[in-house]
Design an enzyme around this catalytic site. Structure first.
Site, PDB file in Angstrom:
ATOM      1  N   LYS A  69       0.795  -1.233   0.000  1.00 48.78           N
ATOM      2  CA  LYS A  69       0.000   0.000   0.000  1.00 48.78           C
ATOM      3  C   LYS A  69       0.826   1.282   0.000  1.00 48.78           C
ATOM      4  O   LYS A  69       0.434   2.274  -0.600  1.00 48.78           O
ATOM      5  CB  LYS A  69      -0.962   0.013   1.196  1.00 48.78           C
ATOM      6  CG  LYS A  69      -2.148  -0.929   1.049  1.00 48.78           C
ATOM      7  CD  LYS A  69      -3.134  -0.741   2.179  1.00 48.78           C
ATOM      8  CE  LYS A  69      -4.270  -1.731   2.120  1.00 48.78           C
ATOM      9  NZ  LYS A  69      -5.309  -1.490   3.122  1.00 48.78           N
ATOM     10  N   ASP A 106     -10.012   3.221   2.224  1.00 48.19           N
ATOM     11  CA  ASP A 106     -10.149   2.556   3.537  1.00 48.19           C
ATOM     12  C   ASP A 106     -10.919   3.433   4.533  1.00 48.19           C
ATOM     13  O   ASP A 106     -11.758   2.947   5.281  1.00 48.19           O
ATOM     14  CB  ASP A 106      -8.772   2.209   4.119  1.00 48.19           C
ATOM     15  CG  ASP A 106      -8.204   0.924   3.529  1.00 48.19           C
ATOM     16  OD1 ASP A 106      -8.969   0.144   2.932  1.00 48.19           O
ATOM     17  OD2 ASP A 106      -6.981   0.708   3.673  1.00 48.19           O
TER      18      ASP A 106
END
Ligand code: NAP
Length: 278
Positions: A69, A106
């Site tokens: 990420k 997220d």
């Protein structure tokens, strides 16, 4: 010429455990779309080549998961300002001119999941205690700030990592040392676990809840098991709880929309399909 068969997927290492194919392929079937979502195991040394290959292969984009990420951010042509603040991307969308754009959904998933369970929730209802200072914590803290939180107590085993985040995020975020974590629950309206503690294969989070008001909402980013020891203890003492599965399902929605052109819903049938794999 634009492909009529749309392909997306998730890059991770390892990635076999990911529930993302199940989620996206459920929506592809539900909306009768012509496409597929796959798993891409990508060794960290091949990350840049794999990301650059998205455009050459004609893919619509991909999700990015552990451990890529942070590093994936340097491999795209443009990073959404929200993702830049979070310091990580979890979604890449290939543009019509071939450029690669990076996003992070997220935090969106976390807030949507919270609101789904508690529609009247407000970010400034009182102090918020967040445990952890890793990738999940960054998404959660930025989304809480953007939702209007003014008092976030950030607590991490390695205090310097919490301090780093607090410095980046400004005065609404203060840090508390790990040894004082239980005191930090005093008067809190919301407690969020973003550490990996309580996850399958990990010990329970070492946290007594006796100082947490019984009115406080307790959320866990961990979703396997669905009810972590933290959530179980909170429920038994009367706190409302939100598990991590809603966050996982909701973060997938904007990415699906960007690739497949439909904003899908998180339905009971989807929850059931994912839960049946646990
Ligand atoms: P990460 O970047 O590796 O961060 C891990 C965090 O856990 C760090 O703050 C670390 O503290 C803490 N930690 C590890 N071992 C600990 C211990 N023994 N005692 C106390 N703290 C400990 O991982 P992440 O990406 O943030 O993910 C964290 C969890 O969130 C994982 O379980 C992941 O599955 C979940 N998650 C869920 C979603 C969702 O959609 N529901 C999304 C993202 C992540 P130190 O800094 O001291 O090492």
């Amino acid at each position: 010429m634009k492909n009529t068969f749309t392909i997306a997927g998730v890059m991770g290492w390892p990635v076999a455990h990911s529930r993302s194919p199940l989620i996206h392929n459920h929506w592809i079937r539900q909306h009768q779309l012509n496409g597929a979502y796959g798993l891409f195991p990508v060794n960290p040394i091949d990350l840049e080549a794999a990301i650059r290959g998205l455009q050459a292969l004609g893919l619509a984009g991909c999700n990015i998961t552990i451990p890529h990420k942070v590093n994936a951010m340097a491999c795209v042509d443009w990073v959404d300002p929200l993702a830049r603040r979070m310091g990580a991307i979890n979604t890449i969308v290939v543009q019509s001119d071939g450029a690669l754009h990076g996003f992070n959904n997220d935090g969106f998933g976390f807030i949507q999941s919270l609101l789904e369970s508690q529609p009247n929730w407000h970010a400034n209802a009182g102090p918020i205690a967040v445990l952890g200072a890793g990738g999940a914590a960054r998404g959660v803290v930025v989304s809480l700030l953007d939702a209007g939180a003014t008092n976030i107590r950030l607590i991490n085993r390695t205090h310097s990592k919490a301090q780093e985040l607090a410095q980046a995020f400004g005065p609404a975020v203060t840090t508390v040392k790990w040894e004082a974590r239980e005191d930090a629950l005093t008067g809190a309206a919301l407690l969020v676990n973003t550490t990996n503690q309580g996850m399958d294969g990990e010990p329970a989070l070492a946290l007594r809840l006796n100082k947490l008001p019984v009115e406080a909402l307790v959320c866990d980013a961990v979703y396997i098991p669905l009810e972590t020891p933290l959530l179980q203890e909170a429920r038994l003492r009367g706190n409302s709880t939100v598990n991590g599965l809603g966050m996982l399902l909701h973060q997938a929605r904007p990415a699906f929309q960007a690739w497949f052109g439909v904003l899908p819903d998180v339905t009971h049938a989807l929850y059931e399909e994912v839960i049946n794999t646990f």
